[in-house]
Write a protein that holds these residues in place. Structure first.
Motif: not given
Length: 408
Positions: A346-375
């Motif tokens: 079962l291949h699961i594509d979860d884009r929260r495992l590849c968020c960008g660094t700030p401001p991308d992951c910061e905006w998502k965290a403020q919207a209540g969608n905390v990232c799993v990983a950022s780079f």
């Protein structure tokens, strides 16, 4: 003989010839009539009738002229439906059989791995000593942080941000069942200066998993295979995670993300991609075996990007049992994807495992969608991670309380 007698004889002869011809014709007609009547047999008691060959041929001609085409089409449709129905049933049965075989192979691999772990003296739970047979302690996930001899500063930046230290790390193992280790092999010279430096660092922190593997950038596929095989023998966990040491991770969010899929078999989760197969020598990520992927310019099969991904225990056990026959490509993420191509995974594509660094992951965290990983995609990790990881953690981190409150 007189003339009168000759005339009478001639007349009688002519009359007898006419009657003979007439009688012959009459006999023939009578014979044909009675013969036809004899061939017609009345309907039998059982309702079966017999017909002559001529009548059968006539009936056949009539049927060919009227209904044969319709009947043939109807028969063809019925036969086609029957054939397709049987083919469909056979196909479904084969699919079910394949899944059953795949599941049995995974269970066998897990059983072999568990047996090898027990025989190798892997850690077991305290309660198991009271029983007749030893049982390994159950963990939720093992997080292996891929690192190198030259990455001491990266490791220190990880320890200072998203990786708990000391008693907190032990508490994380005991209460949450989460194991975290830096993963590294040994140098070309076993016991050399590089190995001694890692041993000294491990005495201070106790957070290394040493592999029976010679370190080298071109050996990442072999290292990944050895990591999963070693980890599944040491710890009986539900998931095994691989992450690079220049990536920011929210451990609590990662655990909750994996927990949503814990009832599913053969899970392979990450940011799925399908990049180009690079045939040109000298470029980064060059694929020496590019010809195996078809024509020049083709893309790889879908696989998780190498910065971070996770697999369930059955897949890790599969790698452990079959590690000697699993082919290694130049890029480790491609190799991992290739090992699962022929399996019911079962291949699961979860884009929260590849968020960008700030401001991308910061905006998502403020919207209540905390990232799993950022780079940063441009650097295949956080650019200048030693200098920037603290900033990323401050702006995109889930907070320490979130880790302990995570529902697993």
């Amino acid at each position: 003989m007189s003339f009168k007698n000759r005339v009478e004889g001639t007349s009688r002869s002519v009359i007898s010839q006419k009657w003979t011809l007439f009688l012959c014709i009459a006999s023939f007609c009578a014979g044909m009539f009675f013969t036809a009547r004899m061939w017609m047999i009345p309907e039998a008691k059982g309702g079966i009738t017999r017909t002559t060959g001529v009548e059968a041929e006539r009936l056949n001609l009539v049927s060919e002229g009227c209904n044969t085409k319709f009947l043939q089409q109807k028969d063809v449709k019925l036969v086609s439906k029957d054939v397709f129905g049987e083919v469909s049933k056979t196909h479904n049965a084969l699919q079910t059989l394949d899944k059953t075989i795949s599941s049995l192979e995974m269970e066998l691999a897990a059983a072999k791995s568990a047996q090898e772990s027990i025989l190798s003296g892997a850690p077991i739970s305290g309660d198991s000593e009271k029983g007749d047979s030893p049982k390994k302690r159950k963990y939720f996930m093992v997080v292996g942080i891929n690192t190198a001899f030259s990455s001491r500063k990266r490791r220190d930046s990880v320890r200072a941000t998203w990786m708990p230290q000391g008693e907190k790390r032990k508490k994380l193992e005991e209460e949450k069942g989460i194991i975290m280790r830096f993963v590294i092999g040994h140098g070309a010279t076993l016991g050399g200066i590089l190995d001694r430096a890692i041993e000294a660092e491990d005495r201070n922190h106790g957070d290394f998993l040493r592999l029976d593997h010679v370190e080298g950038y071109l050996e990442l596929s072999a290292k990944t295979k050895t990591y999963f095989a070693t980890a599944v023998k040491l710890w009986d966990a539900e998931y095994y995670v691989k992450v690079d040491d220049d990536v920011h991770v929210n451990i609590g969010t990662l655990a909750e993300t994996l927990a949503r899929h814990r009832k599913k078999p053969r899970v392979y989760i990450g940011c799925m991609k399908s990049g180009p197969v690079l045939a040109q020598k000298g470029v980064r990520y060059h694929e020496p075996e590019y010809w195996k992927f078809g024509e020049t310019g083709n893309k790889y099969f879908r696989h998780a990007t190498g910065q971070i991904y996770a697999i369930s225990k059955d897949l890790a056990s599969y790698i452990s049992v079959n590690q000697h026959v699993l082919h290694k490509y130049a890029n480790e993420d491609v190799s991992l994807g290739a090992w699962f191509i022929g399996l019911d995974v079962l291949h699961i594509d979860d884009r929260r495992l590849c968020c960008g660094t700030p401001p991308d992951c910061e905006w998502k965290a403020q919207a209540g969608n905390v990232c799993v990983a950022s780079f940063d995609w441009t650097c295949s990790g956080i650019c200048r991670s030693v200098d920037r990881l603290k900033e990323v953690h401050k702006r995109c981190g889930e907070g320490e309380k979130a880790l302990w409150k995570a529902t697993i």
